[in-house]
Design an enzyme around this catalytic site. Structure first.
Site, PDB file in Angstrom:
ATOM      1  N   TYR A 107       5.004   5.631   0.800  1.00  0.00           N
ATOM      2  CA  TYR A 107       5.299   4.280  -0.118  1.00  0.00           C
ATOM      3  C   TYR A 107       5.179   4.813  -1.461  1.00  0.00           C
ATOM      4  O   TYR A 107       5.317   3.592  -2.315  1.00  0.00           O
ATOM      5  CB  TYR A 107       3.487   3.928   0.159  1.00  0.00           C
ATOM      6  CG  TYR A 107       3.371   3.921   1.569  1.00  0.00           C
ATOM      7  CD1 TYR A 107       4.101   2.908   2.426  1.00  0.00           C
ATOM      8  CD2 TYR A 107       2.245   4.512   2.124  1.00  0.00           C
ATOM      9  CE1 TYR A 107       3.643   2.776   4.009  1.00  0.00           C
ATOM     10  CE2 TYR A 107       1.999   4.164   3.546  1.00  0.00           C
ATOM     11  CZ  TYR A 107       2.639   3.416   4.237  1.00  0.00           C
ATOM     12  OH  TYR A 107       2.234   3.492   5.594  1.00  0.00           O
TER      13      TYR A 107
ATOM     14  N   HIS B 118       5.567  -2.231  -4.261  1.00  0.00           N
ATOM     15  CA  HIS B 118       4.247  -2.564  -4.218  1.00  0.00           C
ATOM     16  C   HIS B 118       3.189  -1.422  -4.972  1.00  0.00           C
ATOM     17  O   HIS B 118       2.173  -1.655  -5.244  1.00  0.00           O
ATOM     18  CB  HIS B 118       3.636  -2.527  -2.765  1.00  0.00           C
ATOM     19  CG  HIS B 118       2.599  -3.564  -2.692  1.00  0.00           C
ATOM     20  ND1 HIS B 118       2.346  -4.582  -3.418  1.00  0.00           N
ATOM     21  CD2 HIS B 118       1.754  -3.696  -1.507  1.00  0.00           C
ATOM     22  CE1 HIS B 118       1.403  -5.408  -2.732  1.00  0.00           C
ATOM     23  NE2 HIS B 118       0.891  -5.017  -1.661  1.00  0.00           N
TER      24      HIS B 118
ATOM     25  N   TYR C 186      -5.664   2.187   0.514  1.00  0.00           N
ATOM     26  CA  TYR C 186      -4.584   1.101   0.737  1.00  0.00           C
ATOM     27  C   TYR C 186      -4.971  -0.230   0.044  1.00  0.00           C
ATOM     28  O   TYR C 186      -6.153  -0.252  -0.256  1.00  0.00           O
ATOM     29  CB  TYR C 186      -4.607   0.952   2.247  1.00  0.00           C
ATOM     30  CG  TYR C 186      -3.898   2.049   2.755  1.00  0.00           C
ATOM     31  CD1 TYR C 186      -2.427   2.308   2.801  1.00  0.00           C
ATOM     32  CD2 TYR C 186      -4.530   3.208   3.362  1.00  0.00           C
ATOM     33  CE1 TYR C 186      -1.749   3.411   3.431  1.00  0.00           C
ATOM     34  CE2 TYR C 186      -3.988   4.315   4.012  1.00  0.00           C
ATOM     35  CZ  TYR C 186      -2.560   4.393   4.206  1.00  0.00           C
ATOM     36  OH  TYR C 186      -1.980   5.566   4.546  1.00  0.00           O
TER      37      TYR C 186
ATOM     38  N   ASN D 289      -5.141  -3.425   0.637  1.00  0.00           N
ATOM     39  CA  ASN D 289      -6.007  -4.409   1.080  1.00  0.00           C
ATOM     40  C   ASN D 289      -7.536  -3.972   0.664  1.00  0.00           C
ATOM     41  O   ASN D 289      -8.571  -4.988   0.669  1.00  0.00           O
ATOM     42  CB  ASN D 289      -6.043  -4.595   2.265  1.00  0.00           C
ATOM     43  CG  ASN D 289      -4.740  -5.492   2.617  1.00  0.00           C
ATOM     44  OD1 ASN D 289      -3.605  -5.461   1.904  1.00  0.00           O
ATOM     45  ND2 ASN D 289      -4.641  -6.243   4.021  1.00  0.00           N
TER      46      ASN D 289
ATOM     47  N   ASP E 169       1.707  -5.073  -9.096  1.00  0.00           N
ATOM     48  CA  ASP E 169       2.935  -5.664  -9.109  1.00  0.00           C
ATOM     49  C   ASP E 169       2.989  -7.451  -8.948  1.00  0.00           C
ATOM     50  O   ASP E 169       1.795  -7.798  -8.534  1.00  0.00           O
ATOM     51  CB  ASP E 169       3.758  -5.399  -7.579  1.00  0.00           C
ATOM     52  CG  ASP E 169       2.922  -5.425  -6.597  1.00  0.00           C
ATOM     53  OD1 ASP E 169       1.617  -5.293  -6.511  1.00  0.00           O
ATOM     54  OD2 ASP E 169       3.368  -6.174  -5.552  1.00  0.00           O
TER      55      ASP E 169
ATOM     56  N   ASN F 111      -3.235  -9.186  -2.296  1.00  0.00           N
ATOM     57  CA  ASN F 111      -4.523  -8.662  -1.396  1.00  0.00           C
ATOM     58  C   ASN F 111      -5.280  -7.419  -2.299  1.00  0.00           C
ATOM     59  O   ASN F 111      -6.293  -7.386  -2.164  1.00  0.00           O
ATOM     60  CB  ASN F 111      -4.049  -8.233  -0.173  1.00  0.00           C
ATOM     61  CG  ASN F 111      -3.885  -9.227   0.861  1.00  0.00           C
ATOM     62  OD1 ASN F 111      -4.309 -10.760   0.477  1.00  0.00           O
ATOM     63  ND2 ASN F 111      -3.094  -9.080   1.873  1.00  0.00           N
TER      64      ASN F 111
END
Length: 223
Positions: A14, A19, A64, A66, A91, A112
């Protein structure tokens, strides 16, 4: 003391995604201010630094996106950080790529990571450095979550260092002059009435443009 938080998802798969531009910006800030090495704590990676003569903690939640609040809230409690001393770099779909804007307070606008921080900390009255990634281009196949969890194109990659530099300078100005003064400088670079297409104000009543919420966990990490 300042707590400067960059939002993103952990893992090499990632690292280059849109993101994760918050992680990228905090890493660039760490290099600029010659922060101490990052260490594991608060379900994240944190480093001590000095910014404009002020003690600061840089934090990258490893929860992560969230669940970012599960990292931010314990760090705030441990270092006795007030919401006014928290700066979150993230972002922003509602700003064109390469645009950097400062904001204090407001809603999460479907992001989130911000949603989680607000839920765990009980407030949204913290500072944000919003790094524009733009909305999916015409013809993009997939939902908004697919877009933010994709890499920058070649043109964007060439401009990304300047975007990160703007974010770093924004944090330095906030530390040196306060948020109000920094916003007057950084946000005024775009003349009133010249809002670029797709730019919003990040208010809570803005809904994501595609089905589902932006900033979702990678599919393999959803509960």
């Amino acid at each position: 003391m300042l707590l400067v938080v960059g939002l993103g998802n952990p893992g090499n798969q990632y690292a280059a995604h849109r993101h994760n531009v918050g992680f990228m910006a905090v890493d660039a800030l760490a290099d600029e201010v010659r922060a101490d090495p990052f260490r594991e704590k608060f379900s994240g990676l944190h480093a001590k630094a000095e910014i404009a003569g002020k003690p600061a903690i840089l934090l990258k939640p490893m929860t992560y996106m969230n669940e970012s609040g599960r990292s931010v809230q314990p760090a705030m409690a441990f270092f006795k950080i007030a919401p006014s001393e928290l700066i979150v770099l993230h972002d922003e779909l509602d700003l064109p790529f390469g645009t950097v804007r400062l904001k204090v307070g407001g809603g999460h606008a479907g992001h989130n990571g911000l949603r989680s921080i607000m839920a765990h900390c009980g407030t949204g009255s913290f500072g944000r450095v919003r790094l524009g990634i733009g909305r999916p281009p015409a013809g993009f196949r997939g939902e908004v979550a697919d877009y933010v969890l994709s890499g920058f194109d070649a043109v964007e990659r060439a401009s990304l260092p300047d975007c990160l530099k703007q974010a770093v300078q924004s944090v330095l100005e906030v530390a040196a002059r306060g948020f109000d003064a920094a916003m007057n400088v950084r946000n005024a670079r775009q003349k009133p009435g010249k809002r670029q297409k797709g730019e919003g104000d990040g208010s809570a009543d803005q809904a994501p443009a595609a089905k589902g919420e932006r900033g979702s966990l990678p599919p393999s990490q959803k509960p």
